[in-house]
Design a protein around this motif. Structure first.
Motif, PDB file in Angstrom:
ATOM      1  N   MET A   1      59.562 -10.831   1.246  1.00 28.17           N
ATOM      2  CA  MET A   1      58.736 -11.978   0.992  1.00 28.17           C
ATOM      3  C   MET A   1      59.224 -12.666  -0.277  1.00 28.17           C
ATOM      4  N   ASP A   2      59.291 -13.944  -0.223  1.00 29.42           N
ATOM      5  CA  ASP A   2      59.726 -14.736  -1.370  1.00 29.42           C
ATOM      6  C   ASP A   2      58.571 -14.916  -2.364  1.00 29.42           C
ATOM      7  N   ASP A   3      58.867 -15.569  -3.468  1.00 30.98           N
ATOM      8  CA  ASP A   3      57.905 -15.816  -4.533  1.00 30.98           C
ATOM      9  C   ASP A   3      56.782 -16.732  -4.047  1.00 30.98           C
ATOM     10  N   PRO A   4      55.531 -16.262  -4.053  1.00 30.71           N
ATOM     11  CA  PRO A   4      54.429 -17.100  -3.581  1.00 30.71           C
ATOM     12  C   PRO A   4      54.041 -18.210  -4.552  1.00 30.71           C
ATOM     13  N   HIS A   5      54.552 -18.172  -5.770  1.00 31.94           N
ATOM     14  CA  HIS A   5      54.151 -19.137  -6.786  1.00 31.94           C
ATOM     15  C   HIS A   5      54.936 -20.445  -6.748  1.00 31.94           C
ATOM     16  N   HIS A   6      56.157 -20.414  -6.267  1.00 30.99           N
ATOM     17  CA  HIS A   6      57.006 -21.600  -6.351  1.00 30.99           C
ATOM     18  C   HIS A   6      57.356 -22.216  -4.996  1.00 30.99           C
ATOM     19  N   TYR A   7      57.703 -21.387  -4.017  1.00 35.42           N
ATOM     20  CA  TYR A   7      58.250 -21.931  -2.779  1.00 35.42           C
ATOM     21  C   TYR A   7      57.288 -21.855  -1.590  1.00 35.42           C
ATOM     22  N   ARG A   8      56.217 -21.084  -1.722  1.00 38.31           N
ATOM     23  CA  ARG A   8      55.203 -20.929  -0.679  1.00 38.31           C
ATOM     24  C   ARG A   8      55.803 -20.551   0.679  1.00 38.31           C
ATOM     25  N   THR A   9      56.784 -19.660   0.666  1.00 35.34           N
ATOM     26  CA  THR A   9      57.372 -19.151   1.908  1.00 35.34           C
ATOM     27  C   THR A   9      56.920 -17.726   2.159  1.00 35.34           C
ATOM     28  N   ASP A  10      55.796 -17.346   1.582  1.00 35.69           N
ATOM     29  CA  ASP A  10      55.294 -15.975   1.657  1.00 35.69           C
ATOM     30  C   ASP A  10      54.295 -15.810   2.807  1.00 35.69           C
ATOM     31  N   ASP A  11      54.798 -15.743   4.026  1.00 35.54           N
ATOM     32  CA  ASP A  11      53.951 -15.634   5.209  1.00 35.54           C
ATOM     33  C   ASP A  11      54.027 -14.203   5.745  1.00 35.54           C
ATOM     34  N   VAL A  12      53.117 -13.343   5.301  1.00 36.73           N
ATOM     35  CA  VAL A  12      53.122 -11.936   5.701  1.00 36.73           C
ATOM     36  C   VAL A  12      52.902 -11.802   7.196  1.00 36.73           C
ATOM     37  N   ARG A  13      51.996 -12.571   7.739  1.00 35.59           N
ATOM     38  CA  ARG A  13      51.727 -12.502   9.186  1.00 35.59           C
ATOM     39  C   ARG A  13      52.989 -12.760   9.989  1.00 35.59           C
ATOM     40  N   LYS A  14      53.735 -13.775   9.604  1.00 41.03           N
ATOM     41  CA  LYS A  14      54.970 -14.105  10.315  1.00 41.03           C
ATOM     42  C   LYS A  14      56.022 -12.996  10.144  1.00 41.03           C
ATOM     43  N   ALA A  15      56.106 -12.422   8.962  1.00 43.34           N
ATOM     44  CA  ALA A  15      57.066 -11.342   8.710  1.00 43.34           C
ATOM     45  C   ALA A  15      56.748 -10.098   9.541  1.00 43.34           C
ATOM     46  N   MET A  16      55.471  -9.881   9.830  1.00 47.14           N
ATOM     47  CA  MET A  16      55.041  -8.667  10.536  1.00 47.14           C
ATOM     48  C   MET A  16      54.872  -8.867  12.040  1.00 47.14           C
ATOM     49  N   ILE A  17      55.158 -10.036  12.551  1.00 47.54           N
ATOM     50  CA  ILE A  17      54.831 -10.379  13.939  1.00 47.54           C
ATOM     51  C   ILE A  17      55.458  -9.437  14.972  1.00 47.54           C
ATOM     52  N   ASP A  18      56.660  -8.925  14.742  1.00 50.04           N
ATOM     53  CA  ASP A  18      57.320  -8.045  15.706  1.00 50.04           C
ATOM     54  C   ASP A  18      57.167  -6.562  15.379  1.00 50.04           C
ATOM     55  N   ILE A  19      56.360  -6.233  14.382  1.00 47.42           N
ATOM     56  CA  ILE A  19      56.155  -4.843  13.990  1.00 47.42           C
ATOM     57  C   ILE A  19      54.898  -4.320  14.697  1.00 47.42           C
ATOM     58  N   PRO A  20      55.021  -3.252  15.507  1.00 49.50           N
ATOM     59  CA  PRO A  20      53.831  -2.697  16.160  1.00 49.50           C
ATOM     60  C   PRO A  20      52.793  -2.259  15.124  1.00 49.50           C
ATOM     61  N   GLN A  21      51.528  -2.538  15.397  1.00 53.90           N
ATOM     62  CA  GLN A  21      50.441  -2.266  14.455  1.00 53.90           C
ATOM     63  C   GLN A  21      50.338  -0.785  14.092  1.00 53.90           C
ATOM     64  N   ASP A  22      50.700   0.128  14.994  1.00 52.03           N
ATOM     65  CA  ASP A  22      50.552   1.560  14.738  1.00 52.03           C
ATOM     66  C   ASP A  22      51.810   2.192  14.112  1.00 52.03           C
ATOM     67  N   GLU A  23      52.825   1.397  13.826  1.00 50.50           N
ATOM     68  CA  GLU A  23      54.048   1.897  13.199  1.00 50.50           C
ATOM     69  C   GLU A  23      53.983   1.745  11.681  1.00 50.50           C
ATOM     70  N   PRO A  24      54.502   2.718  10.931  1.00 45.18           N
ATOM     71  CA  PRO A  24      54.576   2.557   9.472  1.00 45.18           C
ATOM     72  C   PRO A  24      55.476   1.367   9.128  1.00 45.18           C
ATOM     73  N   SER A  25      55.135   0.650   8.076  1.00 48.72           N
ATOM     74  CA  SER A  25      55.937  -0.508   7.697  1.00 48.72           C
ATOM     75  C   SER A  25      56.056  -0.598   6.185  1.00 48.72           C
ATOM     76  N   VAL A  26      57.201  -1.091   5.744  1.00 51.35           N
ATOM     77  CA  VAL A  26      57.464  -1.297   4.322  1.00 51.35           C
ATOM     78  C   VAL A  26      57.752  -2.782   4.133  1.00 51.35           C
ATOM     79  N   LEU A  27      57.026  -3.401   3.217  1.00 51.47           N
ATOM     80  CA  LEU A  27      57.217  -4.817   2.917  1.00 51.47           C
ATOM     81  C   LEU A  27      57.875  -4.936   1.548  1.00 51.47           C
TER      82      LEU A  27
END
Length: 92
Positions: A1-27
């Motif tokens: 995730m990029d810097d949420p303060h300057h570029y506003r490209t911090d979309d966690v939902r979009k980053a996680m879209i292909d990750i199964p909900q029951d799988e461990p994930s590292v952001l």
């Protein structure tokens, strides 16, 4: 995730879209400021920096200024917020 303060490209939902909900994930995130969204999206672990342990610290490493909207205790080291575990690097 990029810097949420300057570029506003911090979309966690979009980053996680292909990750199964029951799988461990590292952001890998620039800042702890996305932790509420990360928790809602089921992220298991978030690794971040941005605060450098506090831009300004008192003796003993107590951060006065962190450039983050999150609590000071998230400025460096390991932490937990609800079920979300995290680590904030002080940098190199």
């Amino acid at each position: 995730m990029d810097d949420p303060h300057h570029y506003r490209t911090d979309d966690v939902r979009k980053a996680m879209i292909d990750i199964p909900q029951d799988e461990p994930s590292v952001l890998l995130a620039h800042s702890t400021d996305c932790l509420r969204d990360a928790s809602r999206q089921g992220v298991s672990l978030i690794l971040c920096g941005h605060t450098h342990g506090g831009q300004i610290c008192l003796p003993g490493g107590v951060p006065v200024l962190t450039s983050s909207a999150m609590p000071r205790r998230l400025a460096s080291g390991a932490w937990r917020v609800g079920s979300l575990q995290g680590y904030t690097s002080r940098g190199i």
